[in-house]
Design an enzyme around this catalytic site. Structure first.
Site, PDB file in Angstrom:
ATOM      1  N   HIS A 261       1.003  -1.215  -0.020  1.00  0.00           N
ATOM      2  CA  HIS A 261       0.092  -0.294  -0.034  1.00  0.00           C
ATOM      3  C   HIS A 261       1.016   1.170  -0.051  1.00  0.00           C
ATOM      4  O   HIS A 261       0.603   2.476  -0.771  1.00  0.00           O
ATOM      5  CB  HIS A 261      -0.666   0.028   1.318  1.00  0.00           C
TER       6      HIS A 261
ATOM      7  N   LYS B  71     -16.503  -7.581   6.393  1.00  0.00           N
ATOM      8  CA  LYS B  71     -15.151  -8.309   6.276  1.00  0.00           C
ATOM      9  C   LYS B  71     -14.624  -8.755   7.556  1.00  0.00           C
ATOM     10  O   LYS B  71     -13.657  -9.375   7.471  1.00  0.00           O
ATOM     11  CB  LYS B  71     -14.327  -7.249   5.484  1.00  0.00           C
TER      12      LYS B  71
ATOM     13  N   ARG C 197      -1.772  -6.160  -8.328  1.00  0.00           N
ATOM     14  CA  ARG C 197      -0.582  -7.072  -8.034  1.00  0.00           C
ATOM     15  C   ARG C 197      -0.321  -7.904  -9.116  1.00  0.00           C
ATOM     16  O   ARG C 197       0.519  -8.251  -9.559  1.00  0.00           O
ATOM     17  CB  ARG C 197      -0.659  -7.726  -6.853  1.00  0.00           C
TER      18      ARG C 197
ATOM     19  N   SER D   6      -2.579  -7.833   2.888  1.00  0.00           N
ATOM     20  CA  SER D   6      -2.851  -7.649   4.443  1.00  0.00           C
ATOM     21  C   SER D   6      -3.156  -9.202   5.126  1.00  0.00           C
ATOM     22  O   SER D   6      -2.707  -9.294   6.236  1.00  0.00           O
ATOM     23  CB  SER D   6      -4.002  -6.742   4.744  1.00  0.00           C
TER      24      SER D   6
HETATM   25  O1  PNS Z   1      -9.208  -3.695   0.471  1.00  0.00           O
HETATM   26  P1  PNS Z   1     -10.012  -3.713  -0.483  1.00  0.00           P
HETATM   27  O2  PNS Z   1     -10.556  -5.003  -0.504  1.00  0.00           O
HETATM   28  O3  PNS Z   1      -9.391  -3.537  -2.110  1.00  0.00           O
HETATM   29  O4  PNS Z   1     -10.890  -2.408  -0.345  1.00  0.00           O
HETATM   30  C1  PNS Z   1     -12.311  -2.600  -0.300  1.00  0.00           C
HETATM   31  C2  PNS Z   1     -13.029  -1.282  -0.533  1.00  0.00           C
HETATM   32  C3  PNS Z   1     -13.548  -0.941   0.811  1.00  0.00           C
HETATM   33  C4  PNS Z   1     -12.276  -0.219  -1.349  1.00  0.00           C
HETATM   34  C5  PNS Z   1     -14.379  -1.745  -1.002  1.00  0.00           C
HETATM   35  O5  PNS Z   1     -14.991  -2.756  -0.596  1.00  0.00           O
HETATM   36  C6  PNS Z   1     -15.525  -0.503  -1.508  1.00  0.00           C
HETATM   37  O6  PNS Z   1     -15.265   0.185  -2.479  1.00  0.00           O
HETATM   38  N1  PNS Z   1     -16.335  -0.738  -0.523  1.00  0.00           N
HETATM   39  C7  PNS Z   1     -17.484   0.107  -0.736  1.00  0.00           C
HETATM   40  C8  PNS Z   1     -18.750  -0.436  -1.196  1.00  0.00           C
HETATM   41  C9  PNS Z   1     -18.733   0.139  -2.635  1.00  0.00           C
HETATM   42  O7  PNS Z   1     -18.972   0.876  -3.169  1.00  0.00           O
HETATM   43  N2  PNS Z   1     -18.974  -1.162  -3.650  1.00  0.00           N
HETATM   44  C10 PNS Z   1     -18.640  -1.068  -4.954  1.00  0.00           C
HETATM   45  C11 PNS Z   1     -20.136  -1.219  -5.722  1.00  0.00           C
HETATM   46  S1  PNS Z   1     -20.474  -2.774  -5.407  1.00  0.00           S
END
Ligand code: PNS
Length: 159
Positions: free
Chosen positions: A16, A40, A89, A127
């Site tokens: 990150h 999560k 990645r 993570s």
């Molecule tokens: O660490 P990650 O899994 O890449 O991050 C997840 C995150 C928080 C960025 C993602 O789950 C997210 O954008 N959540 C908000 C809900 C949302 O807008 N989802 C997209 C439409 S289904």
């Protein structure tokens, strides 16, 4: 240009940090946005995750660290950003990120999703892997920023 870098950051890793360090050069302000998706079952609370990120980055005028709940598209609009940046990645990330990018585009047609390839040194890092190693007492040196290594081990090692 304001860029949003969203993620769970549970906890922030050197992968990150690599994306943050490089992304900040291509925007005027980078908003690191911690998603508070409790489904999560994160190991760290949102506040703890923000603290770990702030501890890593220090005070900077060009980076803001905050959290969001609900839809990312709504958050991006609220803060006046036009785009989000995500790290990629490997091919395994692509399908999920592609779906997210298209769903977000559908929700907010003016919003763009930019992808930055992770540095090769961190292509294996996540993570989840950090948590797995730390929980089992393994060495996470080089995987997370040095200034948070002790905190991460303290939180996870005795679980
Ligand atoms: O660490 P990650 O899994 O890449 O991050 C997840 C995150 C928080 C960025 C993602 O789950 C997210 O954008 N959540 C908000 C809900 C949302 O807008 N989802 C997209 C439409 S289904």
């Amino acid at each position: 240009m304001i860029l949003v870098y969203p993620g769970s950051f549970d906890p922030i890793t050197n992968g990150h940090l690599d994306i943050i360090t490089r992304a900040v050069y291509i925007c005027d302000k980078l908003i690191v946005a911690v998603g508070s998706n409790e489904a999560k079952k994160p190991a760290f609370s949102v506040e703890e995750r923000i603290d770990l990120i702030k501890c890593t980055l220090g005070e900077r005028d060009d980076i803001m660290v905050t959290s969001f709940s609900g839809l990312l598209a709504d958050f991006v609009k609220k803060v006046g950003a036009k785009a989000v940046i995500k790290g990629l990645r490997a091919m395994s990330d692509f399908e999920y990120e592609f779906q997210m990018a298209l769903l977000n585009k559908n929700l907010e047609p003016d919003m763009e999703t930019l992808f930055m390839m992770t540095s090769v040194n961190y292509s294996y890092l996540s993570s989840s892997a950090v948590k797995e190693i730390a929980k089992n007492g393994g060495n996470i040196e080089g995987l997370v920023p040095e200034c948070i290594r002790e905190k991460v081990m303290k939180k996870l090692a005795c679980r």
